[in-house]
Motif scaffolding. Structure first.
Motif, mmCIF file in Angstrom:
data_model
loop_
_atom_site.group_PDB
_atom_site.id
_atom_site.type_symbol
_atom_site.label_atom_id
_atom_site.label_comp_id
_atom_site.label_asym_id
_atom_site.label_seq_id
_atom_site.Cartn_x
_atom_site.Cartn_y
_atom_site.Cartn_z
ATOM 1 N N GLY A 57 15.746 18.043 -6.305
ATOM 2 C CA GLY A 57 15.173 17.541 -5.057
ATOM 3 C C GLY A 57 13.661 17.423 -5.142
ATOM 4 N N LEU A 58 13.038 18.374 -5.809
ATOM 5 C CA LEU A 58 11.579 18.327 -5.941
ATOM 6 C C LEU A 58 11.161 17.183 -6.879
ATOM 7 N N ILE A 59 11.795 17.110 -8.054
ATOM 8 C CA ILE A 59 11.449 16.034 -9.002
ATOM 9 C C ILE A 59 11.625 14.677 -8.333
ATOM 10 N N LEU A 60 12.811 14.488 -7.731
ATOM 11 C CA LEU A 60 13.120 13.169 -7.175
ATOM 12 C C LEU A 60 12.425 12.924 -5.842
ATOM 13 N N GLY A 61 12.110 13.997 -5.110
ATOM 14 C CA GLY A 61 11.336 13.805 -3.884
ATOM 15 C C GLY A 61 10.013 13.137 -4.204
ATOM 16 N N ILE A 62 9.420 13.539 -5.317
ATOM 17 C CA ILE A 62 8.140 12.950 -5.710
ATOM 18 C C ILE A 62 8.348 11.609 -6.408
ATOM 19 N N ALA A 63 9.326 11.525 -7.288
ATOM 20 C CA ALA A 63 9.494 10.306 -8.096
ATOM 21 C C ALA A 63 10.860 9.670 -7.861
ATOM 22 N N HIS A 64 10.951 8.812 -6.838
ATOM 23 C CA HIS A 64 12.207 8.110 -6.588
ATOM 24 C C HIS A 64 11.941 6.647 -6.243
ATOM 25 N N SER A 65 12.987 5.844 -6.287
ATOM 26 C CA SER A 65 12.886 4.411 -5.937
ATOM 27 C C SER A 65 11.593 3.815 -6.491
ATOM 28 N N LEU A 66 11.304 4.110 -7.761
ATOM 29 C CA LEU A 66 9.969 3.811 -8.280
ATOM 30 C C LEU A 66 9.621 2.326 -8.202
ATOM 31 N N ILE A 67 10.614 1.477 -8.480
ATOM 32 C CA ILE A 67 10.312 0.042 -8.524
ATOM 33 C C ILE A 67 10.099 -0.506 -7.115
ATOM 34 N N MET A 68 11.061 -0.202 -6.212
ATOM 35 C CA MET A 68 10.944 -0.676 -4.835
ATOM 36 C C MET A 68 9.645 -0.211 -4.180
ATOM 37 N N GLU A 69 9.327 1.070 -4.380
ATOM 38 C CA GLU A 69 8.180 1.608 -3.659
ATOM 39 C C GLU A 69 6.860 1.185 -4.277
ATOM 40 N N ALA A 70 6.880 0.846 -5.568
ATOM 41 C CA ALA A 70 5.646 0.340 -6.190
ATOM 42 C C ALA A 70 5.207 -0.943 -5.489
ATOM 43 N N VAL A 71 6.185 -1.710 -4.986
ATOM 44 C CA VAL A 71 5.861 -2.946 -4.280
ATOM 45 C C VAL A 71 5.042 -2.642 -3.024
ATOM 46 N N VAL A 72 5.397 -1.541 -2.340
ATOM 47 C CA VAL A 72 4.645 -1.159 -1.135
ATOM 48 C C VAL A 72 3.275 -0.597 -1.514
ATOM 49 N N VAL A 73 3.271 0.281 -2.541
ATOM 50 C CA VAL A 73 2.011 0.906 -2.955
ATOM 51 C C VAL A 73 1.012 -0.163 -3.407
ATOM 52 N N ARG A 74 1.533 -1.236 -3.996
ATOM 53 C CA ARG A 74 0.694 -2.316 -4.461
ATOM 54 C C ARG A 74 -0.126 -2.934 -3.321
ATOM 55 N N GLN A 75 0.426 -2.879 -2.110
ATOM 56 C CA GLN A 75 -0.294 -3.422 -0.956
ATOM 57 C C GLN A 75 -1.505 -2.555 -0.611
ATOM 58 N N LEU A 76 -1.490 -1.320 -1.058
ATOM 59 C CA LEU A 76 -2.580 -0.401 -0.729
ATOM 60 C C LEU A 76 -3.631 -0.359 -1.830
ATOM 61 N N THR A 77 -3.180 -0.394 -3.074
ATOM 62 C CA THR A 77 -4.136 -0.262 -4.167
ATOM 63 C C THR A 77 -3.658 -1.030 -5.394
ATOM 64 N N ARG A 78 -4.638 -1.530 -6.150
ATOM 65 C CA ARG A 78 -4.270 -2.266 -7.363
ATOM 66 C C ARG A 78 -3.795 -1.317 -8.461
ATOM 67 N N ARG A 79 -4.087 -0.025 -8.291
ATOM 68 C CA ARG A 79 -3.720 0.922 -9.360
ATOM 69 C C ARG A 79 -2.307 1.451 -9.187
ATOM 70 N N TYR A 80 -1.400 0.600 -8.761
ATOM 71 C CA TYR A 80 -0.046 1.089 -8.494
ATOM 72 C C TYR A 80 0.693 1.482 -9.768
ATOM 73 N N HIS A 81 0.303 0.883 -10.905
ATOM 74 C CA HIS A 81 0.920 1.308 -12.176
ATOM 75 C C HIS A 81 0.591 2.773 -12.460
ATOM 76 N N ALA A 82 -0.712 3.091 -12.317
ATOM 77 C CA ALA A 82 -1.155 4.460 -12.572
ATOM 78 C C ALA A 82 -0.463 5.424 -11.609
ATOM 79 N N LEU A 83 -0.308 4.986 -10.363
ATOM 80 C CA LEU A 83 0.306 5.870 -9.370
ATOM 81 C C LEU A 83 1.787 6.098 -9.664
ATOM 82 N N THR A 84 2.478 5.073 -10.170
ATOM 83 C CA THR A 84 3.884 5.242 -10.522
ATOM 84 C C THR A 84 4.011 6.245 -11.670
ATOM 85 N N LEU A 85 3.110 6.112 -12.634
ATOM 86 C CA LEU A 85 3.101 7.065 -13.749
ATOM 87 C C LEU A 85 2.805 8.476 -13.237
ATOM 88 N N LEU A 86 1.835 8.548 -12.302
ATOM 89 C CA LEU A 86 1.485 9.843 -11.703
ATOM 90 C C LEU A 86 2.707 10.494 -11.050
#
Lengths: 142, 152
Positions: B106-135
């Protein structure tokens, strides 16, 4: 084997529905009454610590409670309307990728028997720690 | 704040609008459960009870034991990271995991889930969404490892 599995699967689906359906109603009510859009003044000092101005509160609340996908509408449109600085957008993104949809995500694993505390507390601590650290570093990049 | 986030059409009290929207979302959610999650659970249950999943994932044992997890849990991580947490739940449920193991997942996946779908949203906030997905992946696995040390 197959009927047994289907039955157990239905039980899981019913459990998920029992948890998530009330959440959906709660979220929609909170959204309709603007709970996520209230400018809670007392939170401002806390927001400053994690590098967000007053305009960052609404998108933060939307993300933390509604999640990135469900809250995306509020999150993105409000951060545009409020003209959030790049550093604020980064702080918001860092906080939210670490910690969002806290109720729903936690509930799913609690259904399976996990500990709500150990699933949620480390995420909150990490999100606060990372954003506070970023804010202290000022405008230097990730 | 603009009114578009609250009520778009003034067709009655707010609670009624909210209830209407909830009903629509609830119906979609129930379909999602029956069409996606139920078959996934059945497939996972069959793979687990037949021993096939254990056979396929056996080679992952040294890696997964870092998190105190059985090798089969790798399938849970994949489902959560690539699809979403509901998929992860469906795959995890037949595994008969301990509460410690579920908490680690639950902890691992709470932080890192739906990585592809959510990267699309994060991309709207910052261009560094690749780095954030890795993070997210690094933080999730790191935090899960620490939690496994504490709990297991």
């Amino acid at each position: 084997m197959l009927p047994g599995a289907a039955l157990k699967g239905l039980v899981l689906c019913a459990e998920l529905a029992l948890v998530v359906l009330p959440l959906i109603v709660g979220y929609e009510m909170a959204k309709a009454y603007g709970v996520f859009e209230r400018p809670w003044k007392r939170l401002r000092p806390a927001l400053a610590v994690i590098g967000l101005g007053p305009g960052g509160l609404v998108p933060l609340l939307a993300g933390v409670f509604l999640g990135l996908l469900y809250g995306a509408g509020i999150l993105v449109s409000v951060s545009r309307e409020e003209g959030l600085a790049d550093s604020e957008r980064l702080a918001l993104a860092v906080f939210l990728v670490t910690c969002h949809a806290v109720v729903e995500d936690t509930a799913l694993f609690v259904i399976l028997g996990g500990s709500a505390f150990w699933i949620l507390a480390p995420r909150l601590v990490m999100a606060l720690g990372l954003t506070a650290w970023l804010a202290r570093r000022g405008r230097r990049r990730l | 704040m603009s009114a578009e986030h609250t009520a778009s059409a003034p067709a009655g009290p707010l609670w009624r609008l909210a209830l209407g929207r909830s009903l629509g979302r609830s119906r979609k959610f129930l379909w999602f459960l029956l069409i996606n999650i139920l078959p996934l659970y059945v497939a996972s249950d069959l793979l687990v009870t037949s021993g096939a999943l254990a056979k396929i994932s056996g080679f992952l044992e040294p890696v997964m034991s870092l998190w105190g997890l059985p090798p089969e849990a790798a399938a849970v991580l994949l489902a959560g990271m690539l699809v979403n947490l509901y998929a992860a739940t469906a795959v995890a449920a037949p595994l008969a995991l301990s509460w410690q193991q579920v908490s680690v997942l639950g902890l691992i996946l709470g932080i890192a889930h739906s990585l592809i779908m959510e990267a699309v949203v994060v991309r709207q906030l910052t261009r560094r969404y690749h780095a954030l997905t890795l993070l997210r992946i690094v933080l999730g696995l790191g935090a899960g490892w620490l939690l496994a040390l504490v709990l297991c």
